[in-house]
Design an enzyme around this catalytic site. Structure first.
Site, mmCIF file in Angstrom:
data_model
loop_
_atom_site.group_PDB
_atom_site.id
_atom_site.type_symbol
_atom_site.label_atom_id
_atom_site.label_comp_id
_atom_site.label_asym_id
_atom_site.label_seq_id
_atom_site.Cartn_x
_atom_site.Cartn_y
_atom_site.Cartn_z
ATOM 1 N N GLU A 28 -17.380 14.048 -14.633
ATOM 2 C CA GLU A 28 -17.463 13.715 -13.227
ATOM 3 C C GLU A 28 -18.684 12.658 -13.054
ATOM 4 O O GLU A 28 -18.702 11.973 -11.675
ATOM 5 C CB GLU A 28 -18.266 15.321 -12.758
ATOM 6 C CG GLU A 28 -16.685 16.011 -12.657
ATOM 7 C CD GLU A 28 -17.086 18.003 -12.465
ATOM 8 O OE1 GLU A 28 -17.573 18.192 -11.595
ATOM 9 O OE2 GLU A 28 -17.951 18.225 -13.530
ATOM 10 N N CYS B 114 8.631 9.258 -10.816
ATOM 11 C CA CYS B 114 9.831 9.060 -10.931
ATOM 12 C C CYS B 114 10.844 7.904 -11.333
ATOM 13 O O CYS B 114 12.377 8.397 -11.163
ATOM 14 C CB CYS B 114 10.550 9.927 -9.574
ATOM 15 S SG CYS B 114 11.337 9.243 -8.509
ATOM 16 N N ARG C 291 0.267 -7.911 8.720
ATOM 17 C CA ARG C 291 0.041 -6.808 8.945
ATOM 18 C C ARG C 291 -0.997 -6.077 8.634
ATOM 19 O O ARG C 291 -1.743 -6.931 7.534
ATOM 20 C CB ARG C 291 1.491 -5.710 8.005
ATOM 21 C CG ARG C 291 1.133 -5.822 6.809
ATOM 22 C CD ARG C 291 2.346 -5.559 6.070
ATOM 23 N NE ARG C 291 3.509 -4.217 5.773
ATOM 24 C CZ ARG C 291 3.068 -3.081 5.171
ATOM 25 N NH1 ARG C 291 2.045 -3.073 4.618
ATOM 26 N NH2 ARG C 291 3.639 -2.044 5.550
ATOM 27 N N CYS D 71 -1.989 6.630 -9.455
ATOM 28 C CA CYS D 71 -2.032 7.203 -11.105
ATOM 29 C C CYS D 71 -3.581 7.563 -10.606
ATOM 30 O O CYS D 71 -4.526 6.666 -9.930
ATOM 31 C CB CYS D 71 -2.245 6.541 -12.177
ATOM 32 S SG CYS D 71 -3.302 6.944 -13.342
ATOM 33 N N ASP E 44 8.564 -2.789 9.762
ATOM 34 C CA ASP E 44 8.253 -4.256 9.940
ATOM 35 C C ASP E 44 8.642 -4.588 9.646
ATOM 36 O O ASP E 44 9.043 -5.908 10.037
ATOM 37 C CB ASP E 44 7.382 -4.169 8.265
ATOM 38 C CG ASP E 44 6.151 -3.640 7.897
ATOM 39 O OD1 ASP E 44 5.171 -4.389 8.126
ATOM 40 O OD2 ASP E 44 5.842 -2.823 7.379
ATOM 41 N N CYS F 8 1.739 10.341 -14.344
ATOM 42 C CA CYS F 8 1.706 9.119 -14.396
ATOM 43 C C CYS F 8 3.033 8.365 -15.128
ATOM 44 O O CYS F 8 3.466 7.345 -14.688
ATOM 45 C CB CYS F 8 1.368 8.395 -13.149
ATOM 46 S SG CYS F 8 0.155 7.627 -13.966
ATOM 47 N N CYS G 39 5.312 7.370 -5.010
ATOM 48 C CA CYS G 39 4.130 7.600 -5.808
ATOM 49 C C CYS G 39 4.474 7.329 -7.061
ATOM 50 O O CYS G 39 4.206 6.574 -7.870
ATOM 51 C CB CYS G 39 3.800 9.350 -6.511
ATOM 52 S SG CYS G 39 5.150 10.100 -7.297
HETATM 53 C C1 LIG Z 1 8.295 5.465 0.499
HETATM 54 C C2 LIG Z 1 8.759 3.849 1.308
HETATM 55 C C3 LIG Z 1 7.508 3.635 2.214
HETATM 56 C C4 LIG Z 1 8.292 2.445 2.867
HETATM 57 N N1 LIG Z 1 7.307 1.684 3.704
HETATM 58 C C5 LIG Z 1 7.902 0.798 4.965
HETATM 59 C C6 LIG Z 1 7.130 -0.440 5.403
HETATM 60 O O1 LIG Z 1 5.998 -0.262 4.689
HETATM 61 N N2 LIG Z 1 7.295 -1.086 6.244
HETATM 62 C C7 LIG Z 1 9.261 -0.506 6.642
HETATM 63 O O2 LIG Z 1 9.581 -1.740 7.458
HETATM 64 N N3 LIG Z 1 9.843 0.333 6.064
HETATM 65 C C8 LIG Z 1 9.555 0.939 4.602
HETATM 66 N N4 LIG Z 1 9.976 1.669 4.785
HETATM 67 C C9 LIG Z 1 11.381 2.324 4.645
HETATM 68 C C10 LIG Z 1 12.245 1.533 4.165
HETATM 69 O O3 LIG Z 1 12.802 0.259 3.874
HETATM 70 C C11 LIG Z 1 13.784 2.617 4.237
HETATM 71 O O4 LIG Z 1 13.740 3.488 4.130
HETATM 72 C C12 LIG Z 1 15.065 1.628 3.577
HETATM 73 O O5 LIG Z 1 15.201 0.112 4.160
HETATM 74 C C13 LIG Z 1 16.700 2.489 4.330
HETATM 75 O O6 LIG Z 1 17.399 1.498 3.900
HETATM 76 P P1 LIG Z 1 17.988 2.772 2.654
HETATM 77 O O7 LIG Z 1 19.664 2.086 2.704
HETATM 78 O O8 LIG Z 1 17.983 3.486 2.022
HETATM 79 O O9 LIG Z 1 18.792 3.408 4.456
HETATM 80 P P2 LIG Z 1 19.359 5.111 4.065
HETATM 81 O O10 LIG Z 1 18.420 5.835 4.104
HETATM 82 O O11 LIG Z 1 21.081 5.178 3.272
HETATM 83 O O12 LIG Z 1 19.907 5.191 5.531
HETATM 84 C C14 LIG Z 1 19.001 5.398 6.693
HETATM 85 C C15 LIG Z 1 19.856 5.128 8.108
HETATM 86 O O13 LIG Z 1 20.286 4.694 8.953
HETATM 87 C C16 LIG Z 1 22.091 4.354 8.918
HETATM 88 N N5 LIG Z 1 22.247 3.429 8.039
HETATM 89 C C17 LIG Z 1 22.091 3.025 6.681
HETATM 90 N N6 LIG Z 1 22.642 1.797 7.631
HETATM 91 C C18 LIG Z 1 24.017 1.682 8.402
HETATM 92 C C19 LIG Z 1 24.550 0.577 8.912
HETATM 93 N N7 LIG Z 1 24.585 -0.335 7.784
HETATM 94 N N8 LIG Z 1 24.789 1.147 9.825
HETATM 95 C C20 LIG Z 1 24.983 2.660 10.425
HETATM 96 N N9 LIG Z 1 23.817 3.062 9.925
HETATM 97 C C21 LIG Z 1 23.212 2.786 8.898
HETATM 98 C C22 LIG Z 1 22.349 5.830 7.709
HETATM 99 O O14 LIG Z 1 23.443 6.960 8.058
HETATM 100 C C23 LIG Z 1 20.592 6.528 7.981
HETATM 101 O O15 LIG Z 1 20.767 7.487 8.424
HETATM 102 C C24 LIG Z 1 10.015 2.699 3.742
HETATM 103 C C25 LIG Z 1 10.357 3.537 2.572
HETATM 104 C C26 LIG Z 1 9.833 4.665 1.336
HETATM 105 C C27 LIG Z 1 10.863 5.496 1.158
HETATM 106 S S1 FES Z 2 -1.638 10.051 -13.331
HETATM 107 FE FE1 FES Z 2 -3.376 11.122 -14.837
HETATM 108 S S2 FES Z 2 -2.969 9.759 -16.037
HETATM 109 FE FE2 FES Z 2 -2.176 9.089 -14.768
HETATM 110 S S1 FES Z 3 8.565 8.558 -5.567
HETATM 111 FE FE1 FES Z 3 7.190 10.317 -6.070
HETATM 112 S S2 FES Z 3 8.580 11.952 -6.969
HETATM 113 FE FE2 FES Z 3 9.778 9.474 -6.085
#
Ligand SMILES: Cc1cc2nc3c(=O)[nH]c(=O)nc-3n(C[C@H](O)[C@H](O)[C@H](O)COP(=O)(O)OP(=O)(O)OC[C@H]3O[C@@H](n4cnc5c(N)ncnc54)[C@H](O)[C@@H]3O)c2cc1C
Ligand code: FES
Ligand code: FES
Length: 1365
Positions: free
Chosen positions: A1293, A68, A449, A179, A379, A133, A65
């Protein structure tokens, strides 16, 4: 390995860098002892609980969202360079920000140090409503500005006060932020106002300049932004980083480590042999795998400092990217090789993954591991498989790196927890075909996609990426496939999948329609979603679509670089930039009433200083609650216990109905009809019903512990639950509608039917639910006070009823309870009834524990327990003449109220009210309010009216289809004349001059160019094969009621003015209108201080139920005007008291008297300077009708089902608007919320009636990329309305109903698609044109109605045509 080496390495591992965690927040230094920090603590937890910086809001806790979002800055001492980027603080771990600087919105600027230009422009462009927001929006915008200014690719210097940002970048700046209030248009305009290529004239209504005014003057008025000023990174932190004050310490003491080498990592892993070691990179995966947040890990190891994992290497062999490289960084790197189109295409696709603030920390490795270990619908893996990427894997302990193709790796068993994905390599791609000349061999690469949001922040229904090597084949006069790789993913399968049978089939073939048909046949057998996947048919059809798009352009030779005109792909381009126009009349007659002044507190909202309930600091000893709800529709609750019968850490108890004190009642709400239970007793009557309230030492512990609760159910001897409307009717499970709310027939239905020349009998419509999606979820804080009293801060639209509920529940007199509400972070009806049990549960727990108790309900629980709109089923019969004039309408309606009454008996009158916008001749309207074993439904913005208005349109459409007459004609013929309006609405119709709908209807034709554009749409449809357009206009009539409303105005000794109203500021601008009214009314004293100056002296304060009684509810669109009127009456009283004082003073001084001296004189004379009074509407002003019209034009991609709203024009009658800026916001915001209802939002239940679309992952509200590309609004100033408050009308509304225009336009476009299919079919009458398009018309629905097999039909037709069959 020698023993010495092992020892050395272990020693090395012991040398963990700094033990204190040092970082800065808004320039303030924070130092924490690492051993005292729970490594699972997120940045938002820390900021909100341990610092004064509350601008960071929790909207979802899952990265979906943007509420934060903060700016994270990193300093590189070697390069002396600072990098800043946005991150979601709900996913960022506190320990991972060591050495970083965090900037929140209040850190950009604030009321004490001065607001930032971003805040000021958001306020001036009227881009904030509830404001929840807005701090996140501010940070996202600021980051876009500062990144544009740092980037060297921008060559044109920006003009003074603007930035290097472009208008196109500005549109994307907030694409990941949700929002629910504004409809995004003003937010984009605020951001675009910084863009160097944006013309201020093209931007929306704002407080800096008037349309058509002097441009230079306008630019001067814009709050200045200094693009040369870099983000500040605190010097103290730079110094500390340069000094590298690393301490050597024993890692055994710390649960967080950040090794700088593989050997260090190995040492750490050997230290801890348990399974509970977690490798972390960006930690964003916990947004999806939320249970991960709750798992207890003994150790977290941050792998982002390992050099092997951060490598970026480019050479002739390809590109190697370390696993810890973020997606944002990877995009940057891949785009550097501009000449390699495959890499650029990968980058473009990656830009649609999640949102910028997730991509900034989410790593490539994290994504691949989520896919490999847990089958995440990635993806990245799909596109990388198509790019033939390989991965390097290292098993800890072995030190050996193994290389696999990504495809192989995905199919292997889940990688062990302690093994490491080191890097991935995207190989350079060379032709396979030996000896082929480069001119006749082409390498093709494309990614695809389909997702509900074009710019990302939505998982794909299916993604795909194809690579192919093709050559021109002179012999066959065509294009031959030498090699190809077809990868598909995210469609409900374990991993990205290669359609190998199709690949094998295609290799060596010359592409033709016949070959494609055969390939599609094979593909359909290969791309089959797993059982249980939503919309499986749609997903498979997308696979066909993408294959067709890729190879379809090659069926005629010679067009390898572009598109084949023959198959008509040339129109498959993204649409133009957002634009808008507003026509607004500001009036001076009652100034400052009538002016579009900036919303009260807008800057405070933008900076994040505005205080919401959860921002109130916790009192000492505060406890935190979380709801336990039923997952069964009808069952006996045998016991509530914890897993393994072990009470989780920090839990103090579970509050149930048994804890209701003596004399109290188990009531969860009071106010309208029968009271509902606070907690289920022996039996639960619906999934989602609240059973108990768990109390713990922190919100985090409470939320974790709730998931460890086990409820033992028993269904023996109970009837089966009622889960459908039909079952409810069969079992007579109905709620009573009080006689005064019963629908009344209009005219003589038998006669009307007899007059009809045509009839449609027993036609059916069904409508689903919609969730409020206020950005601030339900929240309350209860503080026990002396003598058995209770003070409750509640985020509610109905403090009076919250008050009554608490008193009833605790069994205390009402004077023992006090409810305070300052502002609400979005309500939309959801904080009327549904806020009451939340506050009551806190009060009850506080009574039991004798400690303050608060809760901030998490998004999932909120979505499951609050219910949303009423689903309904409608059966109707309609009679009409040959010209389309309806003579009779007979409706039977079944309404799903869920398990309790709530406000459901009010619904029929809302439905009927809006339905009667057309002259139905005669109307019979029967509603049954059904009681089912599902969550209780309640009022959601425009409750009943939105459905009623839509039902009317669906009937009109049906009549038009039946008669084959243009639907716009049928609408026109059925619009009311004033006489019929009076017949249907009685007194509500008002006087003939007030009925402005026909005028609006005609005006809209000109305003939107409706008639001409219809021709253009026809031309477009005739020439475009895969995109069809539709255009439609609809009217809306919306009845509202005014209620008794108290108010109080007090003047303090320094002349400052305090206004109290019971109405709550929920974002609708109530405070602003009330302030304007007070300034106008007090200005009537005509002293030397102007009304505008008085405006500055006024403060509207929080609602306090002991200070102002009979406050009722904020809702029904009229609270602002009723509160304003109450305030006007109070001010009149004050003016009356002050006039003699003023006359005497004037006489004494012989000159004009200022407000301040008048007040000080009044104080000296002990004049009572506080007036309370009540507005009580009379017979003529109680109820009235509001009118609006809208025309929308859409473009539907019939291959994917994607709808783009090209343009919407709205004209809305606001009477004489009290504040046109506020009303404009209401109109646009309501329309976009309606757009969500009609097009996007699916609020679904499982077979037990439990809501399953319970997160930002599954519930998709509109985002900036789904609003009308061109969005024009005219606020009609319809002059004098003697029975209205200063001639004003409501806006909160009614405009939501106008979003039906989009749905109707989509239906028109789908009809065009069907007509086209008919021409491809031998069976000329085969397609039914009178179909009902379901609501919401999601991509899957639209595609289904355009034909899941449209591609096959087309190819089949082409083949047959060629063969002359
Ligand atoms: C709101 C949101 C929307 C998203 N939408 C999409 C989307 O549309 N398409 C898509 O493809 N992805 C999507 N994602 C996924 C996003 O790409 C992944 O959350 C992100 O890439 C994960 O990377 P990270 O570094 O945060 O992983 P982390 O959360 O740090 O790790 C993920 C997992 O992998 C392990 N890990 C991480 N790195 C390694 C490594 N090098 N070796 C071994 N284990 C490892 C960790 O221990 C953990 O278990 C979305 C994520 C969010 C939060
Ligand atoms: S969510 Fe209320 S102003 Fe954006
Ligand atoms: S993205 Fe919604 S609270 Fe963090």
């Amino acid at each position: 390995m020698g023993e010495k080496k092992v020892i050395e390495e272990k020693e090395e591992a012991m040398k963990i860098k700094k033990t204190p965690l040092v970082f800065a927040v808004n320039g303030e230094r924070f130092e924490l002892d690492l051993s005292s920090v729970d490594p699972s603590t997120t940045l938002i937890d820390f900021l909100r609980n341990k610092t004064p910086f509350k601008s960071v809001k929790l909207g979802c806790g899952e990265g979906g969202c943007g509420a934060c979002v903060v700016l994270l800055s990193k300093y590189d001492p070697l390069l002396d360079k600072v990098d800043d980027y946005t991150v979601s603080s709900c996913l960022t771990l506190l320990c991972s920000i060591d050495g970083c600087s965090i900037t929140t919105s209040e850190g950009l600027g604030n009321s004490r140090a001065g607001f930032h230009a971003v805040h000021e422009r958001i306020a001036g462009f009227h881009a904030t409503q509830c404001g929840f927001c807005t701090p996140g929006m501010s940070v996202s915008m600021f980051s876009a500005l500062s990144n544009a200014d740092k980037s060297s690719s921008h060559d044109l210097p920006p003009r003074n006060g603007s930035s290097n940002l472009t208008a196109a970048e500005a549109e994307k700046a907030v694409s990941g932020n949700l929002c629910r209030c504004t409809g995004y248009r003003p937010l984009v305009d605020a951001c675009k106002s910084f863009a160097k290529d944006a013309d201020i004239e093209d931007l929306g209504f704002n407080s800096f300049c008037k349309k058509g005014g002097d441009r230079d003057e306008a630019l001067k008025n814009l709050p200045c932004y200094d693009h040369t000023k870099p983000t500040t990174f605190p010097e103290f932190l730079k110094k500390e980083l340069k000094m590298d004050m690393s301490l050597e310490s024993d890692p055994r003491k710390y649960r967080w480590s950040s090794p700088g080498s593989i050997s260090e990592l190995q040492g750490l892993l050997q230290l801890d042999n348990s399974m509970y070691v977690k490798l972390v990179a960006g930690n964003t995966s916990t947004g999806y795998y939320k249970e991960e947040k709750e798992r207890k890990y003994s150790r977290f190891i941050d792998i982002r400092r390992l050099p092997e994992l951060t490598v970026v290497r480019r050479d002739e062999k390809g590109v190697e990217l370390g696993a810890a490289v973020t997606i944002s960084k990877a995009i940057e790197v891949l785009r550097e090789k501009e000449n390699v189109s495959m890499l650029a295409k990968l980058a473009n696709h990656m830009e649609k993954i999640a949102s910028r603030f997730v991509r900034n920390t989410g790593t490539l490795g994290g994504n691949i591991m989520m896919a490999q270990r847990k089958q995440f619908p990635s993806d990245l893996t799909t596109i990388l498989v198509a790019a033939r990427a390989t991965v390097k894997i290292m098993s800890i302990g072995s030190n050996v790196q193994e290389q696999f193709t990504l495809e192989e790796f995905l199919q292997q068993p889940p990688l062990e927890a302690k093994s490491l994905l080191v890097s991935l390599v995207i190989p350079s791609w060379r032709p396979l075909k030996n000896g082929s000349s480069s001119s006749d061999t082409h390498l093709l690469f494309e990614t695809y996609r389909a997702a509900p949001r074009p710019l990302g922040n939505a998982l794909a229904f299916l993604n795909a990426a194809f690579s192919a090597e093709v050559s021109l084949n002179a012999t066959h006069d065509g294009v031959v496939v030498n090699d190809c790789l077809l990868a598909f993913g995210a469609y409900g399968t374990k991993h990205a999948h290669r359609a190998r049978k199709v690949e094998d089939f295609l290799v060596g073939k010359v592409i033709s329609d016949e070959v494609l048909m055969e390939a599609i046949g094979l593909l359909k057998d290969e791309i089959v979603p797993d059982k249980g996947t939503l919309n499986p048919g749609y997903r498979s059809s997308l696979a066909v679509t993408f294959l067709f798009e890729f190879f379809g352009s090659l069926t005629t030779n010679g067009l390898l670089n572009g598109c084949s005109k023959e198959n008509g792909f040339e129109s498959l381009k993204r649409e133009a930039m957002l634009s808008s126009a507003q026509q607004i009349v500001e009036t001076q007659e009652h100034s400052p009433v009538g002016k579009g002044i900036v919303k009260a507190g807008a800057k405070l909202q933008a900076s994040g200083e505005a205080v919401y309930v959860d921002d109130i600091p916790s009192p000492e000893n505060c406890l935190y609650g979380a709801f336990i709800y039923s997952t069964m529709p009808l069952a006996r609750i045998k016991s509530i216990r914890f897993k393994e019968n072990r009470v989780p850490e920090g839990v103090l108890g579970i509050v149930t109905y048994k804890d209701i004190p003596k004399g109290g009642q188990n009531v969860g709400n009071k106010g309208f009809f029968a009271s509902d239970l606070l907690f289920a007793e022996e039996i639960t009557h619906g999934a989602g019903e609240i059973i108990a309230f768990l109390v713990a030492e922190s919100q985090k512990l409470a939320d974790i512990a709730v998931n460890l609760v086990v409820i033992d159910y028993d269904t023996e001897g109970l009837e089966p639950p009622i889960l459908s409307l039909e079952e409810a009717v069969e079992k007579s499970s109905l709620f009573e509608i009080p006689p005064f709310l019963k629908s009344k027939p209009v005219g003589d239905i038998t006669k009307g039917m007899a007059e009809a020349e045509h009839k449609i009998l027993g036609s059916k419509i069904s409508l689903g639910s919609q969730y409020f999606f206020y950005m601030e979820t339900q929240t309350a804080l209860a503080v026990p006070d002396e003598d058995n009293c209770m003070l409750v801060y509640s985020s509610t639209q109905a403090p009076e009823y919250v008050h009554r509920t608490i008193a009833g529940c605790l069994g205390v007199p009402e004077h023992n309870v006090r409810v305070i509400t300052r502002r609400v972070g979005g309500g939309f009806g959801g904080k009327v009834m549904k806020s009451m049990p939340v506050a009551a549960a806190c009060a009850l727990a506080a009574t039991k524990m004798q400690r303050p108790v608060r809760t901030y309900v998490n998004r999932k629980t909120d979505m499951i327990t609050t219910g949303g709109r009423h689903p309904m089923k409608i059966t109707y019969s309609v009679g009409f003449k040959s010209n389309g004039k309806v003579t009779a309408l007979d409706l039977e309606l079944l309404l799903d109220a869920g398990l309790s009454e709530d406000i459901s008996p009010l619904m029929p009158s809302g439905i009927q009210g809006a339905l009667m916008k057309y002259d139905w001749g005669a109307l019979s309207f029967n509603v049954k309010v059904c009681k089912t074993n599902t969550v209780s439904r309640t009022a959601v913005r425009a409750p009943g009216d939105v459905q009623g208005s839509y039902i009317a349109e669906a009937i009109i459409e049906k009549v038009a289809s039946y008669l084959s007459i243009d639907v716009d004609e049928i609408r026109k013929v059925n619009l009311h004349a004033y006489e019929s309006l009076k017949l249907f609405y009685n007194k509500k119709a008002g006087e003939a001059t007030e009925y402005t709908l026909p005028q609006l209807w005609e005006k809209l034709d000109k305003f939107s160019g409706f008639s001409q554009r219809r021709k253009v749409v026809d031309e477009f449809n005739a020439s475009s094969k895969w995109r069809k357009r539709g255009i439609s206009r609809v009217p809306a009539v919306y009845g509202v009621s005014m209620r008794l409303t108290p108010g109080r105005v007090s003047v303090l000794s320094d002349g400052s003015i305090v206004v109290e109203v019971p109405g709550i500021e929920i974002g609708q601008g109530l405070w602003t209108k009330v302030k304007q009214m007070a300034a106008f009314s007090l200005g009537l004293i005509h002293c030397s201080t102007t009304s505008d100056e008085l405006l500055e002296k006024i403060r509207v304060i929080q609602t306090d139920t002991l200070s102002m009684v009979q406050g009722s509810v904020t809702g029904g669109s009229t609270t602002s005007e009723a509160s304003s009127e109450a305030v006007r009456i109070c001010c009149d009283g004050l003016v009356e008291r002050l006039l003699p004082v003023k006359a005497a003073l004037e006489e004494k001084t012989g000159g004009p008297v200022s407000w301040d001296s008048l007040i000080s004189q009044a104080y000296m004379q002990s004049v009572n300077m506080s007036v309370s009074n009540t507005y009580s509407p009379d017979l003529y002003s109680t109820q009235y009708l509001n009118y609006g019209v809208a025309a929308s034009e859409v473009e539907v991609n019939i291959l994917t089902g994607e709808t783009t709203v090209l343009r919407t024009d709205i004209i809305y009658d606001c009477g004489k608007s009290l504040n046109p800026a506020v009303d404009l916001g209401q109109i646009e915001g309501a329309f976009v919320q309606g757009l969500g209802f009609f097009m996007l939002e699916e609020y679904l239940m499982n077979s037990d009636g439990l809501i399953v679309t319970d997160s930002t992952w599954t519930y998709k509200i509109p985002t900036v990329d789904t609003i009308p590309r061109q969005f024009n609004v005219e606020i009609l100033n319809s002059g004098h309305h003697k029975n209205r408050v200063l001639s004003s009308k409501a806006s909160g509304e009614p405009p939501l109903l106008l979003a039906a225009s989009v749905h109707c336009a989509v239906r028109a476009a789908v009809k065009e698609a069907n007509k086209q299919i008919q021409t491809w079919s031998n069976n000329q009458q085969g397609v039914d044109m009178s179909f009902d398009l379901p609501v919401p018309a999601t991509m899957a629905v639209v595609k289904e109605f355009c034909g899941l097999n449209v591609v096959e039909k087309y190819l089949d037709w082409k083949i047959k045509q060629r063969k002359n069959i």
